[in-house]
Design a protein around this motif. Structure first.
Motif, PDB file in Angstrom:
ATOM      1  N   ARG A   1      54.114  50.843  31.929  1.00  0.00           N
ATOM      2  CA  ARG A   1      54.385  51.907  30.972  1.00  0.00           C
ATOM      3  C   ARG A   1      54.087  51.394  29.568  1.00  0.00           C
ATOM      4  NH1 ARG A   1      57.961  56.271  31.552  1.00  0.00           N
ATOM      5  NH2 ARG A   1      58.503  57.259  29.571  1.00  0.00           N
ATOM      6  N   ALA A   2      53.508  52.239  28.742  1.00  0.00           N
ATOM      7  CA  ALA A   2      53.236  51.874  27.350  1.00  0.00           C
ATOM      8  C   ALA A   2      53.969  52.847  26.437  1.00  0.00           C
ATOM      9  CB  ALA A   2      51.744  51.915  27.059  1.00  0.00           C
ATOM     10  N   SER A   3      54.654  52.298  25.428  1.00  0.00           N
ATOM     11  CA  SER A   3      55.431  53.121  24.499  1.00  0.00           C
ATOM     12  C   SER A   3      55.125  52.702  23.071  1.00  0.00           C
ATOM     13  CB  SER A   3      56.934  52.958  24.756  1.00  0.00           C
ATOM     14  OG  SER A   3      57.273  53.286  26.090  1.00  0.00           O
ATOM     15  N   ARG A   4      55.130  53.683  22.199  1.00  0.00           N
ATOM     16  CA  ARG A   4      55.005  53.402  20.774  1.00  0.00           C
ATOM     17  C   ARG A   4      56.407  53.272  20.218  1.00  0.00           C
ATOM     18  NH1 ARG A   4      51.957  50.484  17.823  1.00  0.00           N
ATOM     19  NH2 ARG A   4      52.010  51.033  15.609  1.00  0.00           N
ATOM     20  N   PHE A   5      56.719  52.127  19.639  1.00  0.00           N
ATOM     21  CA  PHE A   5      58.067  51.754  19.224  1.00  0.00           C
ATOM     22  C   PHE A   5      58.135  51.719  17.702  1.00  0.00           C
ATOM     23  CE2 PHE A   5      61.027  48.478  17.822  1.00  0.00           C
ATOM     24  CZ  PHE A   5      62.163  48.714  18.587  1.00  0.00           C
ATOM     25  N   ALA A   6      59.161  52.346  17.122  1.00  0.00           N
ATOM     26  CA  ALA A   6      59.363  52.300  15.672  1.00  0.00           C
ATOM     27  C   ALA A   6      60.846  52.200  15.382  1.00  0.00           C
ATOM     28  CB  ALA A   6      58.776  53.539  15.002  1.00  0.00           C
ATOM     29  N   LEU A   7      61.236  51.177  14.647  1.00  0.00           N
ATOM     30  CA  LEU A   7      62.631  50.940  14.271  1.00  0.00           C
ATOM     31  C   LEU A   7      62.683  50.778  12.754  1.00  0.00           C
ATOM     32  CD1 LEU A   7      65.541  50.363  15.401  1.00  0.00           C
ATOM     33  CD2 LEU A   7      64.923  47.937  15.360  1.00  0.00           C
ATOM     34  N   ARG A   8      63.524  51.592  12.096  1.00  0.00           N
ATOM     35  CA  ARG A   8      63.593  51.571  10.634  1.00  0.00           C
ATOM     36  C   ARG A   8      65.049  51.526  10.181  1.00  0.00           C
ATOM     37  NH1 ARG A   8      58.555  53.175   8.718  1.00  0.00           N
ATOM     38  NH2 ARG A   8      57.222  54.090  10.336  1.00  0.00           N
ATOM     39  N   ILE A   9      65.297  50.755   9.128  1.00  0.00           N
ATOM     40  CA  ILE A   9      66.624  50.691   8.529  1.00  0.00           C
ATOM     41  C   ILE A   9      66.489  50.873   7.033  1.00  0.00           C
ATOM     42  CG2 ILE A   9      66.628  48.174   8.223  1.00  0.00           C
ATOM     43  CD1 ILE A   9      69.617  48.202   8.897  1.00  0.00           C
ATOM     44  N   ALA A  10      67.466  51.582   6.441  1.00  0.00           N
ATOM     45  CA  ALA A  10      67.490  51.786   4.999  1.00  0.00           C
ATOM     46  C   ALA A  10      68.938  51.816   4.541  1.00  0.00           C
ATOM     47  CB  ALA A  10      66.791  53.093   4.624  1.00  0.00           C
ATOM     48  N   CYS A  11      69.174  51.354   3.339  1.00  0.00           N
ATOM     49  CA  CYS A  11      70.512  51.398   2.768  1.00  0.00           C
ATOM     50  C   CYS A  11      70.978  52.850   2.687  1.00  0.00           C
ATOM     51  CB  CYS A  11      70.507  50.773   1.377  1.00  0.00           C
ATOM     52  SG  CYS A  11      72.141  50.710   0.600  1.00  0.00           S
ATOM     53  N   ALA A  12      72.236  53.085   3.089  1.00  0.00           N
ATOM     54  CA  ALA A  12      72.765  54.449   3.098  1.00  0.00           C
ATOM     55  C   ALA A  12      73.185  54.925   1.717  1.00  0.00           C
ATOM     56  CB  ALA A  12      73.951  54.533   4.049  1.00  0.00           C
ATOM     57  N   ALA A  13      73.324  54.018   0.772  1.00  0.00           N
ATOM     58  CA  ALA A  13      73.752  54.398  -0.575  1.00  0.00           C
ATOM     59  C   ALA A  13      72.610  55.049  -1.346  1.00  0.00           C
ATOM     60  CB  ALA A  13      74.263  53.174  -1.326  1.00  0.00           C
ATOM     61  N   ASP A  14      72.956  55.884  -2.318  1.00  0.00           N
ATOM     62  CA  ASP A  14      71.926  56.501  -3.160  1.00  0.00           C
ATOM     63  C   ASP A  14      71.144  55.441  -3.915  1.00  0.00           C
ATOM     64  OD1 ASP A  14      72.705  59.017  -2.331  1.00  0.00           O
ATOM     65  OD2 ASP A  14      74.105  59.300  -4.011  1.00  0.00           O
ATOM     66  N   THR A  15      71.849  54.408  -4.357  1.00  0.00           N
ATOM     67  CA  THR A  15      71.206  53.286  -5.038  1.00  0.00           C
ATOM     68  C   THR A  15      71.617  52.000  -4.340  1.00  0.00           C
ATOM     69  OG1 THR A  15      71.279  54.455  -7.161  1.00  0.00           O
ATOM     70  CG2 THR A  15      70.908  52.068  -7.220  1.00  0.00           C
ATOM     71  N   CYS A  16      70.652  51.288  -3.819  1.00  0.00           N
ATOM     72  CA  CYS A  16      70.958  50.049  -3.101  1.00  0.00           C
ATOM     73  C   CYS A  16      71.502  49.004  -4.068  1.00  0.00           C
ATOM     74  CB  CYS A  16      69.687  49.545  -2.418  1.00  0.00           C
ATOM     75  SG  CYS A  16      69.980  48.179  -1.259  1.00  0.00           S
ATOM     76  N   GLY A  17      72.470  48.236  -3.611  1.00  0.00           N
ATOM     77  CA  GLY A  17      73.096  47.232  -4.449  1.00  0.00           C
ATOM     78  C   GLY A  17      72.202  46.023  -4.683  1.00  0.00           C
ATOM     79  N   PRO A  18      72.687  45.054  -5.466  1.00  0.00           N
ATOM     80  CA  PRO A  18      71.876  43.865  -5.771  1.00  0.00           C
ATOM     81  C   PRO A  18      71.722  42.962  -4.550  1.00  0.00           C
ATOM     82  CG  PRO A  18      74.102  43.628  -6.641  1.00  0.00           C
ATOM     83  CD  PRO A  18      73.997  45.032  -6.130  1.00  0.00           C
ATOM     84  N   ARG A  19      70.657  42.185  -4.574  1.00  0.00           N
ATOM     85  CA  ARG A  19      70.340  41.196  -3.537  1.00  0.00           C
ATOM     86  C   ARG A  19      70.368  41.811  -2.132  1.00  0.00           C
ATOM     87  NH1 ARG A  19      73.930  39.278  -6.919  1.00  0.00           N
ATOM     88  NH2 ARG A  19      75.655  39.417  -5.449  1.00  0.00           N
ATOM     89  N   PRO A  20      69.648  42.897  -1.900  1.00  0.00           N
ATOM     90  CA  PRO A  20      69.669  43.519  -0.576  1.00  0.00           C
ATOM     91  C   PRO A  20      68.876  42.702   0.447  1.00  0.00           C
ATOM     92  CG  PRO A  20      68.042  44.611  -1.938  1.00  0.00           C
ATOM     93  CD  PRO A  20      68.740  43.606  -2.833  1.00  0.00           C
ATOM     94  N   THR A  21      69.371  42.688   1.650  1.00  0.00           N
ATOM     95  CA  THR A  21      68.623  42.116   2.772  1.00  0.00           C
ATOM     96  C   THR A  21      68.746  43.066   3.964  1.00  0.00           C
ATOM     97  OG1 THR A  21      70.516  40.831   3.582  1.00  0.00           O
ATOM     98  CG2 THR A  21      69.013  39.729   2.052  1.00  0.00           C
ATOM     99  N   SER A  22      67.686  43.177   4.713  1.00  0.00           N
ATOM    100  CA  SER A  22      67.665  44.023   5.900  1.00  0.00           C
ATOM    101  C   SER A  22      67.166  43.202   7.080  1.00  0.00           C
ATOM    102  CB  SER A  22      66.753  45.230   5.695  1.00  0.00           C
ATOM    103  OG  SER A  22      67.232  46.065   4.655  1.00  0.00           O
ATOM    104  N   THR A  23      67.813  43.389   8.213  1.00  0.00           N
ATOM    105  CA  THR A  23      67.467  42.639   9.419  1.00  0.00           C
ATOM    106  C   THR A  23      67.282  43.604  10.585  1.00  0.00           C
ATOM    107  OG1 THR A  23      68.734  40.711   8.693  1.00  0.00           O
ATOM    108  CG2 THR A  23      68.224  40.857  11.041  1.00  0.00           C
ATOM    109  N   LEU A  24      66.229  43.418  11.346  1.00  0.00           N
ATOM    110  CA  LEU A  24      65.979  44.214  12.539  1.00  0.00           C
ATOM    111  C   LEU A  24      65.685  43.297  13.713  1.00  0.00           C
ATOM    112  CD1 LEU A  24      63.635  47.049  11.187  1.00  0.00           C
ATOM    113  CD2 LEU A  24      66.069  47.235  11.747  1.00  0.00           C
TER     114      LEU A  24
END
Length: 347
Positions: free
Chosen positions: A109-132
């Motif tokens: 089976r072949a699948s197209r995979f997409a995983l996205r993360i974004a800060c939920a705040a209107d304005t992201c705080g200082p020194r942001p890091t995102s991990t997936l």
């Protein structure tokens, strides 16, 4: 005015379901659903909802203005047996693939995979890091192609030798890939392992939606007969390790499920092969008619082609975001769709 026969049958089913409901403990309740929305989830009239309240359905607020925990409502509806509630119909639709033939469950089976993360705040705080977490289908005989990581600045590029996760200094992060998977069906060789799998199947557990704080609570399996994917997998892995059978929990995604993030157990059988035992698929299949019987057979290890593993165990998260050096809320989007078929050369 006499109530319609359908309303009476729905009320009877919901009342039976309430008798076996594991209610969210008060310290974990959200009470995030109002009375009108509760009727929609349960597919019932106002009279039935009042009856359920009289019989002990947990709620807060004044009479007529009650608020309910959405997980209580989901679990109650799912096991009502009416076949008409929103959770029952959603499960029947999203798990219809469990009726597939064994050949279909094992085919590449072949699948197209997409995983996205974004800060939920209107304005992201200082020194942001995102991990997936990254898809690791090679753990189960598959492969990943065209893996791309893109951050909030639009910086994108292929990832050569992926680890288990990717972290960027960014308020947003996305991972896309084409994921190739295939299933495997194998007999469990170890008599001890077969006995453990049979013992677990005989426990007659119910999968339920639980607060995040309770999803790993193994005690609920034995004290209340309910489990999440994580707690069921942890419990089964514990049984295996106590019997001297090497076992680890694994999290990943399942193509087509309502809650895409899933957990299962990987065990080392007597023949030296690592095999997947999915303790929750059998619980899911109990909610859908005419499912493939191999999903409930404790004598075999069935890894379907819908499993997309990570390199992470239960208790880990597939996505995390931090601002100002603190964990913060984030919006997570997961899409797993059939990969488009490439046209034949010369067409």
């Amino acid at each position: 005015m006499a109530r319609q026969p359908g309303a009476v049958m729905t009320a009877a089913g919901l009342c039976r379901g309430l008798d076996t409901l594991y209610a969210v403990p008060p310290e974990h309740r959200l009470d995030d659903v109002d009375r009108a929305s509760a009727r929609q989830v349960l597919g019932c009239d106002d009279h039935t909802l009042s009856t359920l309240l009289d019989r002990g359905l947990p709620a807060s607020g004044d009479p007529g203005e009650e608020r309910f925990d959405s997980r209580d409502l989901f679990n109650l509806a799912l096991y009502s047996g009416t076949g008409t509630t929103v959770p029952e119909q959603a499960f029947a639709y999203s798990l219809r693939w469990m009726r597939s033939s064994t050949e279909e469950l094992l085919a590449p089976r072949a699948s197209r995979f997409a995983l996205r993360i974004a800060c939920a705040a209107d304005t992201c705080g200082p020194r942001p890091t995102s991990t997936l977490a990254l898809p690791r289908p090679e753990r189960c005989g598959g492969a990943v192609r065209d893996l791309t990581v893109e951050d909030a600045d639009g910086t994108a590029g292929p990832s050569g030798d992926p680890g288990d996760t990717v972290t960027r200094t960014a308020s947003q992060l996305a991972v896309t890939a084409t994921v190739h998977t295939r299933g495997e069906l194998a007999e469990l060789r170890s008599p001890e392992l077969r006995a453990i799998a049979a013992e677990f199947a005989a426990m007659d557990l119910r999968w339920v939606k639980l607060p995040e704080a309770l999803q790993n609570d193994v005690d609920l399996v034995t004290t209340h007969g309910v489990a999440s994917c994580d707690s069921a997998s942890r419990y089964l892995a514990q049984l295996c390790r106590r019997a001297g059978i090497p076992a680890v929990t694994r999290i990943g995604w399942v193509v087509g499920m309502l809650d895409l993030v899933h957990a299962w157990v990987e065990v080392e059988d007597a023949d030296g092969a690592t095999k997947v035992i999915d303790p929750v698929f059998a619980l899911f299949s109990a909610t859908v008619r005419d499912t493939n019987p191999l999903l409930r057979d404790p004598a075999v290890a069935l890894r379907t082609n819908r499993l997309i593993p990570t390199g992470l165990s239960t208790g880990r998260a597939v996505a995390e975001h931090r601002c100002a050096d603190e964990p913060t809320a984030a919006r997570l989007t997961t899409k797993i769709l059939p990969a488009p078929t490439r046209p034949q050369e010369g067409s």
